[in-house]
Design a protein around this motif. Structure first.
Motif, PDB file in Angstrom:
ATOM      1  N   ALA A 186       4.579   8.904   8.028  1.00 24.52           N
ATOM      2  CA  ALA A 186       3.070   8.112   7.968  1.00 24.52           C
ATOM      3  C   ALA A 186       3.189   7.090   9.200  1.00 24.52           C
ATOM      4  O   ALA A 186       2.229   6.968   9.906  1.00 24.52           O
ATOM      5  CB  ALA A 186       2.920   7.151   6.800  1.00 24.52           C
ATOM      6  N   THR A 187       4.291   6.396   9.248  1.00 25.60           N
ATOM      7  CA  THR A 187       4.475   5.512  10.647  1.00 25.60           C
ATOM      8  C   THR A 187       4.264   6.426  11.824  1.00 25.60           C
ATOM      9  O   THR A 187       3.716   6.154  13.036  1.00 25.60           O
ATOM     10  CB  THR A 187       5.820   4.752  10.627  1.00 25.60           C
TER      11      THR A 187
ATOM     12  N   LEU B 235      -4.133  12.192   5.636  1.00 26.50           N
ATOM     13  CA  LEU B 235      -5.161  11.227   5.988  1.00 26.50           C
ATOM     14  C   LEU B 235      -5.476  10.209   4.784  1.00 26.50           C
ATOM     15  O   LEU B 235      -5.301   8.917   5.182  1.00 26.50           O
ATOM     16  CB  LEU B 235      -6.664  12.270   5.904  1.00 26.50           C
ATOM     17  N   ILE B 236      -5.126  10.433   3.724  1.00 28.51           N
ATOM     18  CA  ILE B 236      -5.244   9.475   2.589  1.00 28.51           C
ATOM     19  C   ILE B 236      -4.194   8.734   2.409  1.00 28.51           C
ATOM     20  O   ILE B 236      -4.279   7.303   2.661  1.00 28.51           O
ATOM     21  CB  ILE B 236      -5.000  10.162   1.074  1.00 28.51           C
ATOM     22  N   LEU B 237      -2.873   8.904   3.193  1.00 24.97           N
ATOM     23  CA  LEU B 237      -2.102   8.153   3.148  1.00 24.97           C
ATOM     24  C   LEU B 237      -2.052   7.139   4.341  1.00 24.97           C
ATOM     25  O   LEU B 237      -1.948   5.914   4.485  1.00 24.97           O
ATOM     26  CB  LEU B 237      -0.568   8.818   3.437  1.00 24.97           C
ATOM     27  N   ASN B 238      -2.279   7.926   5.484  1.00 19.42           N
ATOM     28  CA  ASN B 238      -2.508   6.790   6.812  1.00 19.42           C
ATOM     29  C   ASN B 238      -3.606   6.134   6.880  1.00 19.42           C
ATOM     30  O   ASN B 238      -3.642   4.963   7.310  1.00 19.42           O
ATOM     31  CB  ASN B 238      -2.584   7.828   8.027  1.00 19.42           C
ATOM     32  N   ALA B 239      -4.961   6.621   6.210  1.00 19.73           N
ATOM     33  CA  ALA B 239      -5.930   5.866   6.283  1.00 19.73           C
ATOM     34  C   ALA B 239      -5.809   4.621   5.372  1.00 19.73           C
ATOM     35  O   ALA B 239      -6.718   3.441   5.445  1.00 19.73           O
ATOM     36  CB  ALA B 239      -7.257   6.674   5.835  1.00 19.73           C
ATOM     37  N   GLY B 240      -5.108   4.847   4.314  1.00 16.53           N
ATOM     38  CA  GLY B 240      -5.117   3.692   3.377  1.00 16.53           C
ATOM     39  C   GLY B 240      -3.964   2.557   3.546  1.00 16.53           C
ATOM     40  O   GLY B 240      -3.805   1.638   3.026  1.00 16.53           O
ATOM     41  N   ARG B 241      -3.124   2.864   4.495  1.00 21.71           N
ATOM     42  CA  ARG B 241      -2.155   2.091   4.687  1.00 21.71           C
ATOM     43  C   ARG B 241      -2.112   0.955   5.792  1.00 21.71           C
ATOM     44  O   ARG B 241      -2.104  -0.316   5.200  1.00 21.71           O
ATOM     45  CB  ARG B 241      -0.869   3.031   5.353  1.00 21.71           C
TER      46      ARG B 241
ATOM     47  N   LEU C 218      -5.574  -6.042   6.275  1.00 22.34           N
ATOM     48  CA  LEU C 218      -6.531  -6.914   5.576  1.00 22.34           C
ATOM     49  C   LEU C 218      -5.986  -8.028   4.664  1.00 22.34           C
ATOM     50  O   LEU C 218      -6.518  -9.090   4.551  1.00 22.34           O
ATOM     51  CB  LEU C 218      -7.388  -6.190   4.691  1.00 22.34           C
ATOM     52  N   ILE C 219      -4.896  -7.899   4.084  1.00 19.39           N
ATOM     53  CA  ILE C 219      -4.267  -8.873   3.037  1.00 19.39           C
ATOM     54  C   ILE C 219      -3.854  -9.994   3.948  1.00 19.39           C
ATOM     55  O   ILE C 219      -4.379 -11.200   3.470  1.00 19.39           O
ATOM     56  CB  ILE C 219      -3.123  -8.250   2.336  1.00 19.39           C
ATOM     57  N   PRO C 220      -3.259 -10.184   5.083  1.00 17.21           N
ATOM     58  CA  PRO C 220      -2.857 -11.247   5.765  1.00 17.21           C
ATOM     59  C   PRO C 220      -4.388 -11.801   6.511  1.00 17.21           C
ATOM     60  O   PRO C 220      -4.229 -13.237   6.576  1.00 17.21           O
ATOM     61  CB  PRO C 220      -1.903 -10.931   6.761  1.00 17.21           C
TER      62      PRO C 220
ATOM     63  N   PRO D 111       0.650  -1.264   0.051  1.00 18.91           N
ATOM     64  CA  PRO D 111       0.069   0.029   0.143  1.00 18.91           C
ATOM     65  C   PRO D 111       0.946   1.332  -0.129  1.00 18.91           C
ATOM     66  O   PRO D 111       0.396   2.252  -0.689  1.00 18.91           O
ATOM     67  CB  PRO D 111      -0.941   0.038   1.315  1.00 18.91           C
ATOM     68  N   SER D 112       1.970   1.254   0.502  1.00 19.31           N
ATOM     69  CA  SER D 112       2.877   2.425   0.757  1.00 19.31           C
ATOM     70  C   SER D 112       3.373   2.840  -0.813  1.00 19.31           C
ATOM     71  O   SER D 112       3.500   3.960  -1.102  1.00 19.31           O
ATOM     72  CB  SER D 112       3.789   2.560   1.692  1.00 19.31           C
ATOM     73  N   LEU D 113       3.872   1.708  -1.150  1.00 17.28           N
ATOM     74  CA  LEU D 113       4.406   1.750  -2.641  1.00 17.28           C
ATOM     75  C   LEU D 113       3.493   2.325  -3.472  1.00 17.28           C
ATOM     76  O   LEU D 113       3.595   3.241  -4.533  1.00 17.28           O
ATOM     77  CB  LEU D 113       5.125   0.489  -3.074  1.00 17.28           C
ATOM     78  N   ILE D 114       2.243   1.817  -3.664  1.00 18.01           N
ATOM     79  CA  ILE D 114       1.197   2.430  -4.479  1.00 18.01           C
ATOM     80  C   ILE D 114       0.896   3.855  -3.981  1.00 18.01           C
ATOM     81  O   ILE D 114       0.643   4.757  -4.977  1.00 18.01           O
ATOM     82  CB  ILE D 114       0.010   1.279  -4.290  1.00 18.01           C
ATOM     83  N   ILE D 115       0.598   3.882  -2.831  1.00 23.62           N
ATOM     84  CA  ILE D 115       0.101   5.626  -2.694  1.00 23.62           C
ATOM     85  C   ILE D 115       1.242   6.492  -3.089  1.00 23.62           C
ATOM     86  O   ILE D 115       1.004   7.447  -3.515  1.00 23.62           O
ATOM     87  CB  ILE D 115      -0.468   5.743  -1.387  1.00 23.62           C
ATOM     88  N   ALA D 116       2.620   6.090  -2.631  1.00 24.49           N
ATOM     89  CA  ALA D 116       3.745   6.905  -3.050  1.00 24.49           C
ATOM     90  C   ALA D 116       3.592   7.072  -4.534  1.00 24.49           C
ATOM     91  O   ALA D 116       3.725   8.315  -4.989  1.00 24.49           O
ATOM     92  CB  ALA D 116       4.925   6.330  -2.844  1.00 24.49           C
ATOM     93  N   LYS D 117       3.197   6.100  -5.228  1.00 23.92           N
ATOM     94  CA  LYS D 117       3.373   6.276  -7.110  1.00 23.92           C
ATOM     95  C   LYS D 117       2.062   7.332  -7.502  1.00 23.92           C
ATOM     96  O   LYS D 117       2.201   7.861  -8.201  1.00 23.92           O
ATOM     97  CB  LYS D 117       3.167   4.877  -7.628  1.00 23.92           C
ATOM     98  N   ILE D 118       1.062   6.925  -6.756  1.00 18.05           N
ATOM     99  CA  ILE D 118      -0.264   7.575  -6.870  1.00 18.05           C
ATOM    100  C   ILE D 118      -0.209   9.003  -6.789  1.00 18.05           C
ATOM    101  O   ILE D 118      -0.560   9.875  -7.374  1.00 18.05           O
ATOM    102  CB  ILE D 118      -1.450   7.148  -6.177  1.00 18.05           C
ATOM    103  N   PHE D 119       0.540   9.385  -5.512  1.00 22.39           N
ATOM    104  CA  PHE D 119       0.860  10.870  -5.412  1.00 22.39           C
ATOM    105  C   PHE D 119       1.995  11.433  -6.309  1.00 22.39           C
ATOM    106  O   PHE D 119       2.262  12.479  -6.177  1.00 22.39           O
ATOM    107  CB  PHE D 119       1.375  10.922  -3.776  1.00 22.39           C
TER     108      PHE D 119
END
Ligand code: HEM
Length: 418
Positions: A182-183, A253-259, A265-267, A160-168
């Motif tokens: 974010a952490t 918010l977008i970064l933290n809420a999505g991470r 949820l994946i595991p 999720p962090s790689l994806i959001i970094a690319k989307i940003f």
């Protein structure tokens, strides 16, 4: 009628002294039996040990999510966490996260949400599909040759962090910083109190750095807009002639809420599938079931167990009088296992229909990233099962205990073989 009211108040009196240990190790491992007990014994429960009200019935949680008498402004909870420490310690943090729309009520929220939606257009979403697929494939390429992996550290944490970094549109060189900020800002929330000062200082420093970083990006994108989300949001704010000061808050918010939500949820989903071999087989035989399987994963073992609200006035829920100012924990996970809504709620059924789970919290704060999250999960699970059809628990390594706070439920590690 009168009789019903009598029953309600008798129930309320009888249950006043009830208390539950939501943090016992066996509850952390599997909270659903406790949620069932609370729902049956005291569905609108005041938990004195936490100072919260807890809702566990689908009907009550659903109604509360849409109740205008409940506020999402939880800044007082951040401040309470500090104990004796001075509020100035988290000045930057409060400025950044306390001003985000997840803390707002209408009309502020409605205005901010409309702007935020501009970052999630259908066109933008379609362009993210290939980013998600590529990122997932790259992560799986890295473990392919070894025949085993940790679903958490090898996949669900970085994805999720790689994806959001690319989307940003954040440059590669800044990605590690982005994850640190974010952490630091998210770990202050619900922090254990013994090292609260250190966590507060870190959260505050990172909040200041993140704000400066986003302001810089916004300035650049104003000059040279691209197709990334920061450009889309900057344009939306420009069109409305609005001050850009809100943008860092929206971005964190977008970064933290999505991470962590997606990371957990994946595991949770991999574990549910591997624990139900017939369901897993059904999905492998019919990959078109993936979307329905993902909804069931979110219902069956949500990563967000509770969301919080504050009563703006004296209210009554399920016959209980809740005074103004009370903190109310809305049990999304408990509601998702309520037999009054879901037949055989503890069964994992990837074809469950209808499946009106509350995992994304309906109402005005309905998850802004739900479409993105569904796309990420869809691609992640499909790719994992296609590339590693023999996916199984790694029995050579000891099982890792579940991790959960009251709010977030996930795994610290999930070793598998394939
Ligand atoms: C709100 C769950 C993924 C962005 C929410 C809420 C829930 C939720 C329960 C409501 C909070 C409340 O009512 O107080 C989840 C789950 C996810 C997920 C389970 C993953 C499986 C994402 C992603 C993003 C995102 C990927 C963005 C990239 C947001 C935002 C809000 C939100 C911005 C606040 C909306 C508002 O205040 O109007 N999410 N989320 N979420 N989510 Fe998600």
């Amino acid at each position: 009628g009168l009789n019903g009211e009598d029953n309600q108040s008798t129930l309320a009196k009888r249950n006043q002294s009830l208390t539950y240990d939501l943090f016992a190790p066996e509850i952390i491992a599997n909270p659903y039996p406790l949620y069932k007990r609370i729902r049956e014994e005291d569905p609108v429960h005041y938990e004195a040990s936490l100072g919260y009200w807890i809702l566990t019935r689908y009907q009550d949680v659903e109604a509360a999510l849409r109740d205008e008498r409940l506020s999402s402004d939880r800044r007082t909870l951040f401040i309470q966490q500090l104990g004796n420490l001075d509020v100035s310690l988290i000045q930057n943090f409060l400025q950044l996260t306390g001003n985000s729309m997840i803390e707002k009520d209408p009309p502020d929220h409605s205005r901010m949400r409309k702007l935020a939606n501009q970052g999630f257009t259908t066109r933008a979403l379609e362009s993210w599909r290939s980013i998600i697929q590529k990122t997932t494939d790259t992560l799986l390429d890295q473990v392919q040759h070894q025949g085993y992996m940790d679903i958490v550290s090898d996949l669900s944490v970085p994805l999720p962090s790689l994806i959001i970094a690319k989307i940003f549109g954040v440059p590669e060189s800044d990605r590690a910083n982005l994850i640190k900020w974010a952490t630091d800002t998210s770990s202050f929330w619900g922090a254990p109190s013994k090292n609260i000062e250190e966590l507060a200082r870190k959260a505050d420093t990172s909040a200041a750095q993140f704000t400066a970083f986003i302001n810089q990006l916004v300035a650049e994108r104003r000059q040279k807009p691209g197709t990334d989300m920061i450009s889309l949001l900057t344009m939306a704010y420009t069109e409305q002639n609005l001050d850009f000061a809100e943008l860092p808050s929206l971005c964190i918010l977008i970064l933290n809420a999505g991470r962590s939500t997606t990371t957990d949820l994946i595991p949770n989903g991999v574990s549910a599938l591997l624990n139900h071999p017939q369901q897993l087989q059904k999905l492998k035989d019919n990959p078109a079931l993936i979307s329905s399987a993902i909804e069931e994963i979110i219902r069956y073992d949500s990563s967000v167990s509770f969301v919080f609200r504050i009563a703006k006035e004296n209210i009554e829920i399920g016959g209980q009088k809740i005074p103004a100012g009370s903190v109310i924990a809305l049990g999304l996970a408990a509601a998702n296992h309520d037999p009054a809504k879901f037949p055989l709620p503890d069964n994992f059924d990837i074809e469950r229909s209808p499946n009106e789970h509350l995992g994304f919290g309906p109402g005005i704060h309905f998850c802004l990233g739900a479409v993105l999250a569904r796309m990420e999960l869809n691609i992640c699970f499909s790719t994992l099962l296609k590339r590693f059809p023999n996916l199984q628990f790694d029995s050579t390594r000891p099982p890792v205990p579940r991790r959960s706070t009251l709010v977030f439920k996930g795994f610290d590690a999930l070793p598998v073989r394939f």
